[in-house]
Design a protein around this motif. Structure first.
Motif, short mmCIF file in Angstrom:
data_model
loop_
_atom_site.label_atom_id
_atom_site.label_comp_id
_atom_site.label_asym_id
_atom_site.label_seq_id
_atom_site.Cartn_x
_atom_site.Cartn_y
_atom_site.Cartn_z
N LYS A 65 49.13 53.70 48.83
CA LYS A 65 49.40 54.67 49.68
C LYS A 65 50.82 53.99 50.24
CE LYS A 65 45.13 56.12 50.83
NZ LYS A 65 43.94 56.01 51.94
N LEU A 66 51.03 52.55 50.55
CA LEU A 66 52.39 52.19 50.59
C LEU A 66 53.31 52.67 49.60
CD1 LEU A 66 51.38 48.89 52.29
CD2 LEU A 66 52.41 50.79 53.36
N GLY A 67 53.05 52.54 48.26
CA GLY A 67 53.93 53.10 47.22
C GLY A 67 54.43 54.52 47.37
N SER A 68 53.36 55.37 47.82
CA SER A 68 53.66 56.66 48.09
C SER A 68 54.44 56.94 49.25
CB SER A 68 52.44 57.44 48.15
OG SER A 68 51.79 57.32 47.04
N ALA A 69 54.25 56.07 50.17
CA ALA A 69 55.13 56.25 51.68
C ALA A 69 56.68 55.74 51.29
CB ALA A 69 54.51 55.28 52.58
N LEU A 70 56.65 54.53 50.47
CA LEU A 70 58.24 54.20 50.21
C LEU A 70 58.87 55.26 49.34
CD1 LEU A 70 57.40 50.58 49.07
CD2 LEU A 70 59.43 51.41 50.38
N THR A 71 57.96 55.89 48.34
CA THR A 71 58.77 57.13 47.54
C THR A 71 59.08 58.17 48.48
OG1 THR A 71 57.43 56.64 45.54
CG2 THR A 71 58.19 58.79 45.96
N GLU A 72 58.38 58.69 49.38
CA GLU A 72 58.51 59.71 50.33
C GLU A 72 59.82 59.34 51.40
OE1 GLU A 72 56.95 62.70 50.42
OE2 GLU A 72 56.50 62.05 48.48
N MET A 73 59.86 58.12 51.65
CA MET A 73 60.96 57.76 52.54
C MET A 73 62.29 57.57 51.81
SD MET A 73 59.43 54.78 55.03
CE MET A 73 60.75 54.79 56.11
N ARG A 74 62.04 57.40 50.56
CA ARG A 74 63.32 56.99 50.03
C ARG A 74 64.09 58.81 49.59
NH1 ARG A 74 66.68 54.06 47.77
NH2 ARG A 74 65.37 52.30 47.53
N ILE A 75 63.36 59.71 49.45
CA ILE A 75 63.81 60.91 49.32
C ILE A 75 63.96 61.62 50.66
CG2 ILE A 75 63.01 61.20 46.97
CD1 ILE A 75 60.69 62.84 47.55
N GLY A 76 63.47 60.99 51.70
CA GLY A 76 63.93 61.57 53.19
C GLY A 76 62.73 62.62 53.60
N ARG A 77 61.53 62.26 53.08
CA ARG A 77 60.35 63.13 53.60
C ARG A 77 59.83 62.15 54.50
NH1 ARG A 77 58.68 66.79 48.36
NH2 ARG A 77 57.81 65.12 47.79
N ASP A 78 58.55 62.93 55.37
CA ASP A 78 57.87 62.36 56.21
C ASP A 78 56.68 61.70 55.69
OD1 ASP A 78 56.56 61.62 58.64
OD2 ASP A 78 55.48 63.56 58.85
N SER A 79 56.47 60.37 55.87
CA SER A 79 55.69 59.36 55.28
C SER A 79 54.80 58.98 56.60
CB SER A 79 56.33 58.31 54.71
OG SER A 79 57.03 57.59 55.60
N LEU A 80 54.71 59.42 57.58
CA LEU A 80 53.68 58.80 58.49
C LEU A 80 52.28 58.93 58.21
CD1 LEU A 80 53.32 57.59 61.31
CD2 LEU A 80 53.64 59.85 62.53
N ALA A 81 51.95 60.01 57.75
CA ALA A 81 50.51 60.29 57.20
C ALA A 81 50.01 59.18 56.24
CB ALA A 81 50.15 61.50 56.89
N LEU A 82 50.95 58.83 55.43
CA LEU A 82 50.60 57.86 54.45
C LEU A 82 50.55 56.50 55.03
CD1 LEU A 82 52.94 59.37 51.24
CD2 LEU A 82 50.40 58.99 51.28
N LEU A 83 51.47 56.15 55.88
CA LEU A 83 51.65 55.06 56.35
C LEU A 83 50.23 54.48 57.33
CD1 LEU A 83 53.28 52.50 56.63
CD2 LEU A 83 54.58 53.26 58.40
N ASP A 84 49.97 55.84 57.97
CA ASP A 84 48.77 55.47 58.75
C ASP A 84 47.46 55.19 58.02
OD1 ASP A 84 47.54 55.77 61.47
OD2 ASP A 84 46.76 57.56 60.75
N SER A 85 47.52 56.24 56.94
CA SER A 85 46.38 55.92 55.87
C SER A 85 46.51 54.36 55.42
CB SER A 85 46.43 56.98 54.97
OG SER A 85 45.15 56.72 54.09
N ALA A 86 47.63 53.88 55.16
CA ALA A 86 47.70 52.50 54.59
C ALA A 86 47.21 51.58 55.46
CB ALA A 86 49.10 52.29 54.03
N TYR A 87 47.58 51.75 56.89
CA TYR A 87 47.15 50.92 57.74
C TYR A 87 45.67 50.75 57.95
CZ TYR A 87 51.17 49.23 59.95
OH TYR A 87 52.53 48.34 60.25
N ALA A 88 45.21 52.00 57.80
CA ALA A 88 43.44 52.04 57.74
C ALA A 88 42.97 51.29 56.87
CB ALA A 88 43.15 53.59 57.82
#
Length: 112
Positions: A65-88
């Motif tokens: 999930k953190l890998g997906s969040a990094l990818t989303e952030m790199r292309i400027g997309r919202d990654s909050l849900a992925l980050l929240d899920s990674a924290y869970a």
């Protein structure tokens, strides 16, 4: 690398990404180059996780999930849900791995 060290590194990556999201929410523009440090720690940690004999499943899920969040952030997309899920997943890992813990702010002096 032990599961505890992998956990701490994944927690560090998650904290860095959360910090970037806070900055973005305040109106700051995050240059993709700022993600390099988080990506380096992430890659090193994933390599260690892959070499573990029996990696803890919540660590694997958090890493994905953190890998997906990094990818989303790199292309400027919202990654909050992925980050929240990674924290869970990291919270679940903290219950499964002896000696590691997440910091719980909900009982702190500044919790609302």
């Amino acid at each position: 690398m032990t599961e505890a060290l992998i956990f701490e590194d994944l927690k560090l990556v998650a904290a860095q990404l959360a910090g970037f999201l806070v900055l973005e929410a305040s109106g700051a523009r995050i240059h993709p180059g700022l993600l390099v440090s988080a990506e380096q720690v992430y890659r090193k940690t994933v390599d260690s996780l892959k070499s573990a004999r029996v990696p803890e499943r919540h660590l694997l899920a958090a890493a994905g999930k953190l890998g997906s969040a990094l990818t989303e952030m790199r292309i400027g997309r919202d990654s909050l849900a992925l980050l929240d899920s990674a924290y869970a997943e990291l919270r679940a890992a903290s219950r499964a791995i002896p000696g590691v813990q997440m910091v719980a702010f909900e009982r702190g002096c500044c919790a609302s």
